[in-house]
Scaffold this motif. Structure first.
Motif, PDB file in Angstrom:
ATOM      1  N   SER A   1     -16.300  -3.202  -0.284  1.00 23.51           N
ATOM      2  CA  SER A   1     -16.281  -3.743  -1.635  1.00 23.51           C
ATOM      3  C   SER A   1     -17.343  -4.815  -1.764  1.00 23.51           C
ATOM      4  O   SER A   1     -18.040  -5.149  -0.807  1.00 23.51           O
ATOM      5  N   SER A   2     -17.440  -5.360  -2.942  1.00 25.77           N
ATOM      6  CA  SER A   2     -18.438  -6.387  -3.221  1.00 25.77           C
ATOM      7  C   SER A   2     -17.914  -7.797  -2.990  1.00 25.77           C
ATOM      8  O   SER A   2     -18.622  -8.768  -3.243  1.00 25.77           O
ATOM      9  N   VAL A   3     -16.696  -7.919  -2.524  1.00 29.36           N
ATOM     10  CA  VAL A   3     -16.129  -9.247  -2.269  1.00 29.36           C
ATOM     11  C   VAL A   3     -16.799  -9.855  -1.055  1.00 29.36           C
ATOM     12  O   VAL A   3     -17.387  -9.140  -0.229  1.00 29.36           O
ATOM     13  N   PRO A   4     -16.747 -11.174  -0.894  1.00 32.11           N
ATOM     14  CA  PRO A   4     -17.310 -11.806   0.313  1.00 32.11           C
ATOM     15  C   PRO A   4     -16.684 -11.237   1.578  1.00 32.11           C
ATOM     16  O   PRO A   4     -15.465 -11.130   1.690  1.00 32.11           O
ATOM     17  N   GLY A   5     -17.517 -10.890   2.504  1.00 30.89           N
ATOM     18  CA  GLY A   5     -17.043 -10.227   3.723  1.00 30.89           C
ATOM     19  C   GLY A   5     -17.279  -8.744   3.681  1.00 30.89           C
ATOM     20  O   GLY A   5     -17.362  -8.097   4.714  1.00 30.89           O
ATOM     21  N   GLY A   6     -17.345  -8.137   2.491  1.00 34.07           N
ATOM     22  CA  GLY A   6     -17.706  -6.738   2.350  1.00 34.07           C
ATOM     23  C   GLY A   6     -16.580  -5.756   2.524  1.00 34.07           C
ATOM     24  O   GLY A   6     -16.737  -4.568   2.262  1.00 34.07           O
ATOM     25  N   ILE A   7     -15.390  -6.170   2.970  1.00 32.46           N
ATOM     26  CA  ILE A   7     -14.272  -5.253   3.201  1.00 32.46           C
ATOM     27  C   ILE A   7     -13.030  -5.847   2.567  1.00 32.46           C
ATOM     28  O   ILE A   7     -12.724  -7.030   2.747  1.00 32.46           O
ATOM     29  N   SER A   8     -12.307  -5.039   1.849  1.00 35.78           N
ATOM     30  CA  SER A   8     -11.036  -5.466   1.256  1.00 35.78           C
ATOM     31  C   SER A   8      -9.983  -4.412   1.555  1.00 35.78           C
ATOM     32  O   SER A   8     -10.291  -3.221   1.645  1.00 35.78           O
ATOM     33  N   PRO A   9      -8.745  -4.814   1.739  1.00 34.55           N
ATOM     34  CA  PRO A   9      -7.689  -3.836   2.012  1.00 34.55           C
ATOM     35  C   PRO A   9      -7.279  -3.085   0.755  1.00 34.55           C
ATOM     36  O   PRO A   9      -7.269  -3.638  -0.344  1.00 34.55           O
ATOM     37  N   ARG A  10      -6.947  -1.833   0.931  1.00 37.10           N
ATOM     38  CA  ARG A  10      -6.449  -1.016  -0.161  1.00 37.10           C
ATOM     39  C   ARG A  10      -5.090  -0.464   0.242  1.00 37.10           C
ATOM     40  O   ARG A  10      -4.925   0.041   1.356  1.00 37.10           O
ATOM     41  N   MET A  11      -4.135  -0.522  -0.637  1.00 38.72           N
ATOM     42  CA  MET A  11      -2.772  -0.116  -0.316  1.00 38.72           C
ATOM     43  C   MET A  11      -2.409   1.161  -1.074  1.00 38.72           C
ATOM     44  O   MET A  11      -2.830   1.360  -2.217  1.00 38.72           O
ATOM     45  N   GLN A  12      -1.640   1.993  -0.402  1.00 34.01           N
ATOM     46  CA  GLN A  12      -1.157   3.240  -1.016  1.00 34.01           C
ATOM     47  C   GLN A  12       0.280   3.476  -0.547  1.00 34.01           C
ATOM     48  O   GLN A  12       0.558   3.454   0.658  1.00 34.01           O
ATOM     49  N   ARG A  13       1.171   3.713  -1.471  1.00 35.93           N
ATOM     50  CA  ARG A  13       2.566   3.970  -1.105  1.00 35.93           C
ATOM     51  C   ARG A  13       2.719   5.438  -0.704  1.00 35.93           C
ATOM     52  O   ARG A  13       2.223   6.343  -1.376  1.00 35.93           O
ATOM     53  N   LEU A  14       3.406   5.661   0.419  1.00 38.35           N
ATOM     54  CA  LEU A  14       3.628   7.005   0.948  1.00 38.35           C
ATOM     55  C   LEU A  14       5.116   7.297   1.009  1.00 38.35           C
ATOM     56  O   LEU A  14       5.939   6.384   1.230  1.00 38.35           O
TER      57      LEU A  14
END
Length: 414
Positions: A173-186
């Motif tokens: 992602s474009s946030v600082p650090g370049g990586i953001s968590p994404r959540m998905q319910r299973l």
């Protein structure tokens, strides 16, 4: 029928009842030692072959034998599968996706490797459907975000079919650090039990849901999974298929992820075989002791044969025949008993468990509940060949000493 002098006298010495019962006891001990050594090697190596076959069927039946991917997601995976199926060594092909993340349930977390599969085609490339303990693979429906988890994962989180948990995957992602968590319910729709480490590290979802999580276009898949007739041809065959597809395609296979495990098992089998060979070597040393005492006991007979015209080479042959017969009898007995034991070791262990009331291999601790065994003819031939060679080498020194006996010295005090 004509027989050479060395064979005739050597076989007579072997059958004759010796005046020295201690020599007879040592000779019998040598035969028993050889038989036990050959028996132990055949049984142990057969059991190790059985475990290796069981591991191959369970682990390599679940992970991809090989996979074909490109620099960009595949828009037409059927074309790639069609090229692969032209090879007679390819048994099946199916779309495949793979991603890593974390499972979260009521505050507890666990790393997981997700495989995106097509349930209708999974039976062509995997055996995981045969190890389902709850639910079915067909319960994985596109768009419903169902998941099939391993038995250890289900036990750790105390999950059952119908429960819901969260998947956390990293995303650029474009946030600082370049990586953001994404959540998905299973939604848990099934539980499998392969009986290996995969029960705690692997989960299955529909390939369309995996593509959605990876933000691929509808119909795109990351790779095509292949099932091969010969597992050990996977590196060469997958590379050949990728080469046929053209530039931009690449191949991977099971040796990259599971190769170290099976290399370790192969090395373990080799080392245990060498250690068990020491039992045969000890029995061969007993043959040396037996023949040295026989030579000392038969000194007068050797001298008489020499005066009658026997050559040192014939004298040496007499005791080489005698020692070789001991080795041949011991090896033959051990081979017969070893083959019978290897073919029936599973039933023997089951009988011991019923008799003692104790389970040797508990399914709660080990990935198998019985002792597998696979007898291989090459192992039997190698073991018997090694035993016979050691037995023959053990006859050389005593036979050389017998050939060096001088008649005058041997008969001086007779």
């Amino acid at each position: 029928m004509f027989r050479p002098l060395s064979i005739f006298i050597g076989s007579r010495y072997t059958r004759a009842k010796r005046r020295n019962h201690f020599i007879s006891f040592i000779s019998l001990t040598s035969m028993i030692g050889l038989a036990l050594g050959v028996l132990a090697m055949i049984v142990v190596l057969s059991v190790m072959n059985g475990f290796q076959q069981e591991m191959s069927a369970r682990i390599l039946g679940t992970v991809p034998h090989a996979s074909i991917s490109a620099r960009q997601p595949l828009d037409d995976w059927q074309a790639v599968a069609g090229v692969a199926r032209k090879h007679p060594e390819v048994l099946g092909a199916a779309p495949f996706a793979e991603l890593e993340g974390m499972l979260s349930y009521r505050g507890a977390m666990q790393p997981i490797q997700l495989q995106g599969i097509e349930p209708a085609l999974e039976a062509q490339v995997s055996s995981v459907g045969q190890h389902m303990v709850q639910g079915r693979l067909d319960d994985l429906q596109a768009g419903e975000y169902g998941v099939v988890i391993g038995e250890i994962t289900a036990r750790r989180f105390q999950l059952k079919v119908g429960d819901k948990l969260a998947l956390i995957v990293p995303e650029l992602s474009s946030v600082p650090g370049g990586i953001s968590p994404r959540m998905q319910r299973l939604n848990v729709v099934g539980v499998f039990k392969v009986g290996a480490e995969l029960d705690s590290s692997l989960a299955l979802i529909h390939v369309a849901d995996a593509a959605q999580i990876q933000r691929l276009a509808p119909g795109q898949v990351p790779s095509v999974r292949l099932r091969l007739k010969d597992l050990y041809q996977a590196p060469q065959l997958s590379a050949a298929i990728a080469g046929e597809l053209g530039e931009g395609f690449s191949a991977s296979d099971w040796t990259l992820t599971q190769g170290s495990l099976f290399s370790a098992m192969k090395m373990e089998k080799t080392m245990i075989g060498l250690l068990l060979l020491l039992i045969v070597a000890v029995a061969a040393f007993n043959i040396i002791a037996t023949l040295i005492m026989v030579v000392a006991d038969k000194g007068a007979d050797i001298a008489i044969l020499r005066t009658l015209g026997a050559t040192p080479r014939q004298i040496m042959g007499i005791f080489m025949v005698q020692g070789s017969v001991i080795g041949l009898v011991g090896t033959s007995i051990g081979a017969v008993l070893g083959v019978l034991a290897a073919l029936n070791v599973t039933q023997l262990v089951g009988w011991v468990e019923r008799l003692s009331g104790q389970q040797v291999l508990s399914s709660d601790v080990y990935f198998v509940s019985n002792l597998p065994s696979q007898l291989q003819g090459t192992d039997v031939l190698l073991i018997c060949g090694a035993a016979l060679i050691l037995s023959f080498l053990a006859t050389l020194y005593p036979s050389w000493r017998a050939a060096g006996i001088q008649p005058a010295e041997a008969l001086r005090y007779e």
